[in-house]
Design an enzyme around this catalytic site. Sequence first.
Site, short mmCIF file in Angstrom:
data_model
loop_
_atom_site.label_atom_id
_atom_site.label_comp_id
_atom_site.label_asym_id
_atom_site.label_seq_id
_atom_site.Cartn_x
_atom_site.Cartn_y
_atom_site.Cartn_z
CD GLU A 17 -3.00 0.89 2.23
OE1 GLU A 17 -3.76 -0.05 1.91
OE2 GLU A 17 -3.16 1.58 3.24
CD GLN A 173 -7.94 -0.93 10.36
OE1 GLN A 173 -6.91 -0.96 9.67
NE2 GLN A 173 -8.68 0.15 10.52
CE LYS A 269 7.37 3.59 7.64
NZ LYS A 269 6.72 2.98 8.80
P1 FAD Z 1 -18.94 1.30 6.34
O1 FAD Z 1 -18.85 -0.03 5.72
O2 FAD Z 1 -20.00 2.23 5.84
O3 FAD Z 1 -19.11 1.09 7.92
C1 FAD Z 1 -19.02 2.19 8.82
C2 FAD Z 1 -19.82 1.89 10.07
O4 FAD Z 1 -21.22 1.92 9.76
C3 FAD Z 1 -19.56 0.51 10.68
O5 FAD Z 1 -19.62 0.61 12.07
C4 FAD Z 1 -20.72 -0.33 10.15
O6 FAD Z 1 -21.02 -1.44 11.00
C5 FAD Z 1 -21.84 0.69 10.13
N1 FAD Z 1 -22.86 0.39 9.11
C6 FAD Z 1 -22.66 0.04 7.84
N2 FAD Z 1 -23.84 -0.14 7.20
C7 FAD Z 1 -24.80 0.13 8.10
C8 FAD Z 1 -26.23 0.12 8.07
N3 FAD Z 1 -26.90 -0.19 6.96
N4 FAD Z 1 -26.91 0.45 9.21
C9 FAD Z 1 -26.25 0.78 10.35
N5 FAD Z 1 -24.89 0.80 10.44
C10 FAD Z 1 -24.19 0.47 9.34
N6 FAD Z 1 -10.16 5.72 5.04
C11 FAD Z 1 -9.89 6.72 4.16
O7 FAD Z 1 -10.31 7.85 4.40
N7 FAD Z 1 -9.15 6.50 3.05
C12 FAD Z 1 -8.69 5.28 2.71
O8 FAD Z 1 -8.03 5.11 1.69
C13 FAD Z 1 -8.98 4.19 3.60
N8 FAD Z 1 -8.58 2.93 3.32
C14 FAD Z 1 -8.95 1.89 4.14
C15 FAD Z 1 -8.59 0.59 3.79
C16 FAD Z 1 -8.93 -0.49 4.61
C17 FAD Z 1 -8.56 -1.89 4.20
C18 FAD Z 1 -9.61 -0.25 5.82
C19 FAD Z 1 -9.95 -1.39 6.74
C20 FAD Z 1 -9.99 1.05 6.18
C21 FAD Z 1 -9.66 2.13 5.34
N9 FAD Z 1 -10.04 3.45 5.64
C22 FAD Z 1 -9.73 4.46 4.78
C23 FAD Z 1 -10.74 3.75 6.90
C24 FAD Z 1 -12.29 3.76 6.73
O9 FAD Z 1 -12.68 4.78 5.86
C25 FAD Z 1 -12.90 3.95 8.12
O10 FAD Z 1 -12.66 2.85 8.94
C26 FAD Z 1 -14.37 4.37 8.15
O11 FAD Z 1 -14.68 4.76 9.50
C27 FAD Z 1 -15.34 3.26 7.77
O12 FAD Z 1 -15.30 3.02 6.44
P2 FAD Z 1 -16.06 1.72 5.83
O13 FAD Z 1 -15.92 1.83 4.37
O14 FAD Z 1 -15.63 0.50 6.51
O15 FAD Z 1 -17.57 2.10 6.26
#
Ligand code: FAD
Length: 284
Positions: A17, A173, A269
């Site tokens: 990444e 994560q 890195k």
């Molecule tokens: P979601 O899947 O929408 O989930 C967010 C929260 O909402 C969770 O608690 C979930 O349980 C809840 N939820 C989902 N659907 C519903 C529903 N229908 N009803 C009620 N609750 C619901 N962040 C960045 O800004 N840029 C990046 O490039 C980036 N890359 C990442 C790469 C990986 C592999 C990971 C694991 C995380 C990354 N993140 C990044 C962080 C991520 O944006 C955050 O963790 C963010 O808070 C959640 O994103 P998500 O897409 O998992 O959200």
Amino acid sequence: MKISEILKSKKLALSFEVFPPKTQMNYGSVLSAVKGIAQAKPDFISVTYGAGGGTSDYTVAIAREIKNSGITPLAHLSCICHGRRDVQLKLGELKSLGIENILALRGDIPNGFAGNMDYRYASQLVEDIKKYGGFCIGAACYPEGHPESDTLYSDIEHLKLKADAGCDFLTTQMFFDNGVFYSFLCKAQASGINIPVIAGIMPVTSRAQVKRISAMTGNVLPVRFRRIVDRFGENPAAMKQAGIAYATEQIIDLYANGISAVHVYSMNKPDVAQAIRANLSEIL
Ligand code: FAD
């Protein structure tokens, strides 16, 4: 190449990444990091996306550079600060550059955020990308549960909705205890999530990183890992060596237990990416 095809064809896949520059001034240094990471011959390189959208143009530009270097790029795209029209424009841009893989994210909610009329969850972005067509779509998952979720089980219920909206794969994560990941995988499969899950591993190379990781992810750090940080945290070279060894051990254990794809949070890195690759030279 689509990542879904890479995951089907490779017995063991390894990806790295990078994060894009915040300003044009740092573009060259990110580019040289990409070149160094490319030398570690990953199956793909992912490029993160600024939650506020500030670095979004650079995400696309760096993804294009990765593609030009002959490696498959995975462009992250977060929706919390965008409307549907912005997303459609971004998808058009990615498509015109031949970038086929998107990691669809919600992004962290900025402080004082007024709300978004179009997007609340990543699953809505997944739906829109699916409707647009032609992309291999990944999304994030959380072996210890997303910090906003009340329970791991409710998070997995939401994950199932996201997977069903059109995901081709998930990336986890970071985690530091493989047992946590195996247990999550069983729960996800029991909930009917059957798409490939790529295990996310972060080589921790400094004590400062540990505090940031705990604050950002809410991860529980295993005692064995904390002992390493306690013992070597004050000696940067020793901490780096121990952190790379710990991550390598995790990766070997994952491969040995039938996990076929690992994503390394290599954070611009090249030395870390190359050291991990060298440690796995005979295994891969
Ligand atoms: P979601 O899947 O929408 O989930 C967010 C929260 O909402 C969770 O608690 C979930 O349980 C809840 N939820 C989902 N659907 C519903 C529903 N229908 N009803 C009620 N609750 C619901 N962040 C960045 O800004 N840029 C990046 O490039 C980036 N890359 C990442 C790469 C990986 C592999 C990971 C694991 C995380 C990354 N993140 C990044 C962080 C991520 O944006 C955050 O963790 C963010 O808070 C959640 O994103 P998500 O897409 O998992 O959200």
